[in-house]
Design a protein around this motif. Structure first.
Motif, PDB file in Angstrom:
ATOM      1  N   HIS A  54       0.447  13.990  18.300  1.00  0.00           N
ATOM      2  CA  HIS A  54      -0.575  13.160  17.665  1.00  0.00           C
ATOM      3  C   HIS A  54       0.019  11.888  17.112  1.00  0.00           C
ATOM      4  CE1 HIS A  54      -2.322  17.324  17.123  1.00  0.00           C
ATOM      5  NE2 HIS A  54      -2.854  16.781  18.173  1.00  0.00           N
ATOM      6  N   GLU A  56       2.994  11.545  16.003  1.00  0.00           N
ATOM      7  CA  GLU A  56       3.932  11.778  14.905  1.00  0.00           C
ATOM      8  C   GLU A  56       5.201  10.957  15.082  1.00  0.00           C
ATOM      9  OE1 GLU A  56       2.354  14.072  16.770  1.00  0.00           O
ATOM     10  OE2 GLU A  56       2.644  16.063  15.940  1.00  0.00           O
ATOM     11  N   HIS A 158      -4.373  21.591  17.035  1.00  0.00           N
ATOM     12  CA  HIS A 158      -3.171  21.258  16.265  1.00  0.00           C
ATOM     13  C   HIS A 158      -3.566  20.313  15.149  1.00  0.00           C
ATOM     14  CE1 HIS A 158       1.278  20.243  16.072  1.00  0.00           C
ATOM     15  NE2 HIS A 158       1.154  21.531  15.907  1.00  0.00           N
ATOM     16  N   HIS A 160      -2.724  18.409  11.331  1.00  0.00           N
ATOM     17  CA  HIS A 160      -1.694  17.957  10.385  1.00  0.00           C
ATOM     18  C   HIS A 160      -2.351  17.387   9.137  1.00  0.00           C
ATOM     19  CE1 HIS A 160       1.539  17.175  13.533  1.00  0.00           C
ATOM     20  NE2 HIS A 160       0.460  17.341  14.256  1.00  0.00           N
TER      21      HIS A 160
HETATM   22 CU    CU Z   1       0.177  17.809  16.249  1.00  0.00          CU
END
Ligand code: CU
Length: 436
Positions: A54, A56, A158, A160
């Motif tokens: 994503h 990161e 997923h 965060h």
């Molecule tokens: Cu992720």
């Protein structure tokens, strides 16, 4: 995959028919061309993979290492149903050595990164205080957070926690896979207003919103088209040059203009009055900054004193060696158990680190080595060479640091005493790259 692609390719069938007709003349170039195209396409198909990250790793390493330093991020549940509430809690330290090129965190927004509206956020806390807006973070400050979420769309995602830093970007916290089971149609999102009315947030005011957006869009488009349908730029320019500007705007244009100038404000005022009468007790959308002070020091709390003397990064070995001057001011022997930076955790295998973290952080289990593994005794001052080495420096794109104009590292060192008690220090230092 390559085979099916080739067989189903309509161009291939076409080429076949053609080549049957002109057996020799066309066959060679066609087959060659198609083979080339086919190869190109299959290579393209083979390299297509589902996106798993994503962003990161997108942010410059010095932003990931020296802004918001996350730790102890925990999810209350990772498997749950639609409508179930879960929470994510965690802590973070705001680096003292905030990068010079990153705007100060005067407005930061704690958010949750999700692939679409798969969860809704129902509550959010910083240092135990509920808050709604952005908040100013203090470099050197310690905070803890809690976000309560409710499952909306079933699936595996997923997720965060992350901070949106104004004018700087998103600093991702550790991610976790969440499994939401159940049926999307069961999802409810009812909220009681201050007037005691129960509203369904999934469709409350939806018709109204669609009506007003369409109304203004139609009005604006109609006004635009009214002018666009006439000769535009060059003709108008030539008429202007010829002194015929009066003919460019007709009396009808003027009247419509007048009607809009008067009509639109009257309309806005009318509907505003209607809304105020219908909802007399309404509060405006809040746009202030929330003021939440940091907790009492959790990191660099003073018991253990750490000073960074020198840091070298060996490019071929992918290892960061930090020379630390450590003074143990506590009454128990301490050992370094972990070094965490930019979402990567380097663990010292010799020290058992009690895990307070169930987000699957990126871990180098044996990544941390000390030149002198003996515990640092109470009152002792020692210079320690700490080496964090793993291919993660490269795969997490943290080694890009050496190409930055701001080649400084930052991170958290976790010390553990003989009873498992934890002390945290934030370190920062310039990095000297070594290419041999
Ligand atoms: Cu992720």
């Amino acid at each position: 995959m390559m085979k099916t692609l080739w067989q189903n390719n309509p161009c291939a069938t076409m080429a076949k028919t053609i080549s049957y007709r002109n057996a020799n003349a066309l066959k060679q170039p066609f087959t060659k061309g198609l083979l080339f195209l086919g190869t190109l396409l299959s290579v393209y198909m083979l390299t297509l993979q589902p996106v798993m990250a994503h962003g990161e790793k997108n942010l410059e390493p010095y932003v990931r290492m020296r802004t918001v330093q996350w730790y102890d991020v925990q999810w209350s549940k990772q498997k749950f149903n639609v409508n179930d509430e879960i929470s994510v809690t965690g802590k973070f330290h705001v680096a003292e050595d905030w990068p010079i090129s990153v705007p100060k965190p005067d407005a930061a927004f704690l958010n949750i990164s999700t692939p679409g509206p798969v969860l809704i956020r129902t509550e959010r806390y910083l240092n135990g205080k509920p808050y709604m807006n952005s908040v100013a973070l203090q470099p050197g400050g310690d905070y803890d957070f809690k976000v309560v979420l409710k499952g909306r769309l079933p699936g595996r995602y997923h997720i965060h926690p992350f901070f949106n830093l104004k004018d700087a970007g998103q600093v991702m916290g550790p991610g976790a896979w969440l499994d939401i089971a159940g049926d999307a149609s069961d999802f409810t999102n009812n909220v009681q207003t201050i007037n005691g009315e129960l509203v369904d947030m999934e469709n409350f005011g939806l018709g109204n919103g669609i009506f007003w957006h369409s109304f203004w869009a139609l009005l604006g488009t109609a006004w635009l088209l009214w002018w666009v349908r006439r000769p535009l730029f060059i003709e108008r320019y030539r008429m202007l040059q010829a002194g015929l500007e009066d003919e460019l705007v007709t009396p009808l244009d003027r009247n419509i203009g007048k009607a809009i100038v008067i009509g639109v404000p009257v309309l806005v005022f009318m509907f505003y009055t209607m809304t105020v009468n219908k909802y007399p007790k309404a509060i405006p959308l809040q746009a202030s900054l929330d003021q939440i002070l940091p907790l009492s020091a959790q990191v660099n709390a003073g018991v253990v004193d750490v000073e960074t003397v020198r840091t070298e990064y060996r490019v071929p070995k992918r290892s960061m060696t930090v020379s630390l001057k450590i003074k143990n001011g506590s009454d128990k022997p301490i050992q370094i158990g972990e070094f965490a930076t930019g979402g990567v955790r380097f663990l010292n295998q010799a020290v058992s680190v009690p895990d307070q973290n169930n987000a699957e952080s990126v871990i180098a289990k044996e990544g941390l080595i000390l030149d002198n593994p003996a515990p640092i005794q109470p009152g002792e001052q020692r210079t320690v060479l700490m080496t964090a080495s793993d291919a993660l420096w490269e795969s997490e794109k943290l080694d890009g640091l050496i190409n930055d104009a701001d080649s400084r590292i930052g991170g958290l060192i976790f010390f553990f005493d003989s009873e498992g008690e934890r002390t945290i220090s934030s370190i920062t230092s310039a990095v000297i790259p070594k290419f041999d």
